[in-house]
Design a protein around this motif. Structure first.
Motif: not given
Length: 319
Positions: A278-283, A124-129, A268-271
């Motif tokens: 990283g965000q999912v892991v932090a959560w 929703i963030k990476t593709a949908g802004g 989506l890309g490497p970065q």
């Protein structure tokens, strides 16, 4: 070694002996620790997935193509792309050097198998802004990925979350995860179209679509305005097709509705992959994002493979 071994397309893997893998040049042996059994794995084994021929060309074979394991030096990694006929559902597998990434310290291997599923919700963030405060509709919210998408949307700051599914009991569970409104799609077409209208409020800003097929066709039709208006954009992100691989898309569903359709891989890309992972892991490390898993031993794979009672939990084989 012991492994889950598939002998025929459409069969059920059996717990039995299989020759140990031997690493060739530029390969490494992985000691497997945990593997999530997903719908795609079962479809490949059943011969109903487009990649089935690739993974079942040589039988007997070991199913599943990714998991969590340890390198020879003990480093815990997420791995993929085992050399066929070796798969992930075994005590050991063999992969090309570099087909693995370290797992964050302190993350349970069984939970690590499901972190990637949560990344679909991040689309929703990476593709949908996505912008905090927006309304998100999750089409197909009662499955593992759909439930995680509801949780992710809430963590990202969604103003309202609407969730759909076919089972009232499971939809009640989805409410407890963060959905504000729920829609049962197992109703006649006109009733479903009205349900989409009844709870859309000021409009759906983003639709995360695991369904496609009939429900999404009805949704798109319901978003066509009844009179001329300047439409509010609705960004639909296509992820899955559990309700059907195709739909009929009327021209007016795009021309006048403000609907924009993207694939989940947009942006989506490497970065960005590194950022969202990283965000999912932090959560997960903070306990803010939880994962429902059912752990089974490899020796129980035959019965576990056929389970139908998971209700939104991910089956994870632990070794």
């Amino acid at each position: 070694m012991k492994a889950a071994v598939l002998h025929e397309i459409g069969g059920v893997p059996r717990y039995e002996d299989f020759p140990d893998p031997v690493a060739g040049d530029d390969e490494v042996i992985i000691d497997v620790k945990a593997v999530a059994v997903e719908t795609v794995d079962k479809r490949i084994a059943a011969g109903t997935h487009y990649a089935s021929g690739q993974y079942t060309a040589q039988l007997p074979a070991i199913p599943a193509f990714d998991g969590i394991g340890a390198l020879p030096d003990g480093t815990l990694v997420g791995f993929g792309n085992p050399r066929r006929p070796y798969g992930a559902l075994a005590e050991k597998t063999v992969v090309p050097k570099g087909s693995y990434l370290p797992i964050a310290e302190g993350v349970d291997p069984a939970i690590a198998t499901v972190l990637g599923t949560a990344i679909t919700g991040m689309s929703i963030k990476t593709a949908g802004g996505f912008v905090p405060g927006e309304t998100v509709l999750v089409q197909g919210a009662t499955g593992v990925a759909g439930r995680l998408a509801v949780k992710v949307a809430r963590l990202l700051g969604a103003g309202r979350i609407v969730a759909t599914g076919r089972d009232d009991d499971q939809l009640r569970e989805v409410r407890t995860l963060g959905a504000d409104e729920v829609i049962n799609t197992a109703v006649p077409d006109e009733a479903l179209a009205q349900a989409y209208l009844d709870v859309k409020g000021d409009g759906y800003d983003i639709v995360l679509d695991f369904l496609w097929g009939r429900p999404t066709e009805i949704l798109l039709r319901s978003l066509v305005p009844e009179s001329f208006a300047f439409p509010k954009p609705t960004r639909l992100i296509q992820i899955g097709e559990s309700a059907g691989a195709g739909l009929t898309l009327a021209a007016e569903s795009l021309r006048t509705s403000g609907v924009e359709i993207y694939g989940a891989a947009k942006g989506l890309g490497p970065q960005t992959m590194q950022e969202v992972y990283g965000q999912v892991v932090a959560w997960a490390q903070a306990g803010e994002l939880t994962f429902d898993v059912v752990r089974v031993a490899l020796s129980d794979i035959e019965a576990a493979w056929q389970r139908t009672d998971l209700r939104g939990s991910r089956l994870v084989v632990v070794l």
